[in-house]
Design a protein around this motif. Structure first.
Motif, PDB file in Angstrom:
ATOM      1  N   ILE A 115       5.614  13.185  -3.710  1.00  0.00           N
ATOM      2  CA  ILE A 115       4.350  12.905  -4.382  1.00  0.00           C
ATOM      3  C   ILE A 115       3.537  12.010  -3.464  1.00  0.00           C
ATOM      4  O   ILE A 115       3.857  10.832  -3.275  1.00  0.00           O
ATOM      5  N   ASP A 116       2.533  12.594  -2.829  1.00  0.00           N
ATOM      6  CA  ASP A 116       1.651  11.851  -1.931  1.00  0.00           C
ATOM      7  C   ASP A 116       0.432  11.376  -2.700  1.00  0.00           C
ATOM      8  O   ASP A 116      -0.015  12.041  -3.634  1.00  0.00           O
ATOM      9  N   CYS A 117      -0.117  10.257  -2.289  1.00  0.00           N
ATOM     10  CA  CYS A 117      -1.324   9.745  -2.921  1.00  0.00           C
ATOM     11  C   CYS A 117      -2.350   9.423  -1.845  1.00  0.00           C
ATOM     12  O   CYS A 117      -2.200   8.428  -1.122  1.00  0.00           O
TER      13      CYS A 117
ATOM     14  N   LEU B   6       0.883  -1.167   0.000  1.00  0.00           N
ATOM     15  CA  LEU B   6       0.000   0.000   0.000  1.00  0.00           C
ATOM     16  C   LEU B   6       0.920   1.215   0.000  1.00  0.00           C
ATOM     17  O   LEU B   6       1.695   1.397   0.941  1.00  0.00           O
ATOM     18  N   LEU B   7       0.868   2.016  -1.040  1.00  0.00           N
ATOM     19  CA  LEU B   7       1.815   3.112  -1.203  1.00  0.00           C
ATOM     20  C   LEU B   7       1.224   4.438  -0.744  1.00  0.00           C
ATOM     21  O   LEU B   7       0.112   4.791  -1.135  1.00  0.00           O
ATOM     22  N   THR B   8       1.968   5.163   0.078  1.00  0.00           N
ATOM     23  CA  THR B   8       1.491   6.439   0.607  1.00  0.00           C
ATOM     24  C   THR B   8       2.204   7.635   0.009  1.00  0.00           C
ATOM     25  O   THR B   8       1.600   8.667  -0.215  1.00  0.00           O
TER      26      THR B   8
ATOM     27  N   VAL C   7      -1.509   5.929 -12.870  1.00  0.00           N
ATOM     28  CA  VAL C   7      -0.732   7.151 -12.680  1.00  0.00           C
ATOM     29  C   VAL C   7      -0.851   7.548 -11.219  1.00  0.00           C
ATOM     30  O   VAL C   7      -1.938   7.800 -10.707  1.00  0.00           O
ATOM     31  N   TYR C   8       0.265   7.564 -10.553  1.00  0.00           N
ATOM     32  CA  TYR C   8       0.338   7.866  -9.122  1.00  0.00           C
ATOM     33  C   TYR C   8       0.470   9.362  -8.895  1.00  0.00           C
ATOM     34  O   TYR C   8      -0.085   9.912  -7.964  1.00  0.00           O
ATOM     35  N   GLY C   9       1.227  10.012  -9.753  1.00  0.00           N
ATOM     36  CA  GLY C   9       1.426  11.450  -9.604  1.00  0.00           C
ATOM     37  C   GLY C   9       2.256  12.024 -10.733  1.00  0.00           C
ATOM     38  O   GLY C   9       2.812  11.296 -11.549  1.00  0.00           O
ATOM     39  N   PHE C  10       2.348  13.340 -10.744  1.00  0.00           N
ATOM     40  CA  PHE C  10       3.057  14.058 -11.796  1.00  0.00           C
ATOM     41  C   PHE C  10       3.753  15.257 -11.170  1.00  0.00           C
ATOM     42  O   PHE C  10       3.201  15.912 -10.286  1.00  0.00           O
TER      43      PHE C  10
END
Length: 166
Positions: free
Chosen positions: A134-136, A79-81, A118-121
């Motif tokens: 880059i927070d998700c 689980l990616l934060t 896509v997690y972030g940019f």
């Protein structure tokens, strides 16, 4: 070698009752689209937070690589934060690398055959030795993390991936 220490906000490093999150990418297998000289993919997860390309061993794809990417295999579903990217700083050679971290997309996926998310940019441009966080908020599951651009080469000094193994 520089240390991150208290630079990270404590709230971004905590999850649940287990305390501080560890860097899931540290010393995990890596790949990149191409390699310039000796600047191989594993330098981004070696735990060295220096930002001098030559003295601190940052990654670097070939100069003519127009769709460069870098990837880490976390070796388990997590689980990616948040994902943190350390931009290159001023080199001992005097090369100005200020604008190299720009138009960077971070994607994650579970297996090599699944569709990536896509997690972030980060549009950038980055500043010298900048830490890009880059927070998700949706905390996606993923095993593979890829950083890519659609312009010029890619240089990364360190990449940290935070979250919890599932």
């Amino acid at each position: 070698m520089a240390k991150w220490g208290a630079r990270w906000p404590l709230t971004a490093r905590r999850m649940g009752s287990r305390g501080l999150l560890s860097d899931l990418a540290l010393r995990k297998p890596t790949k990149q689209s191409s390699t310039f000289a000796i600047h191989t993919a594993e330098y981004a997860v070696d735990g060295n937070y220096g930002t001098d390309l030559i003295n601190n061993e940052c990654t670097h794809t070939n100069m003519n690589d127009i769709n460069p990417w870098w990837m880490v295999d976390l070796q388990t579903v997590c689980l990616l934060t948040s994902i943190r990217i350390l931009n290159r700083g001023q080199d001992s050679s005097g090369i100005d690398s200020l604008n190299q971290l720009r138009d960077v997309t971070v994607t994650v996926w579970l297996t090599k055959s699944t569709v990536n998310i896509v997690y972030g940019f980060f549009a950038g441009p980055g500043t010298l030795s900048q830490v890009v966080i880059i927070d998700c908020p949706t905390i996606p599951e993923g095993r593979f993390v890829k950083i890519s651009k659609t312009t010029e080469y890619l240089t990364l000094c360190e990449v940290d991936v935070f979250g919890l193994a599932v």
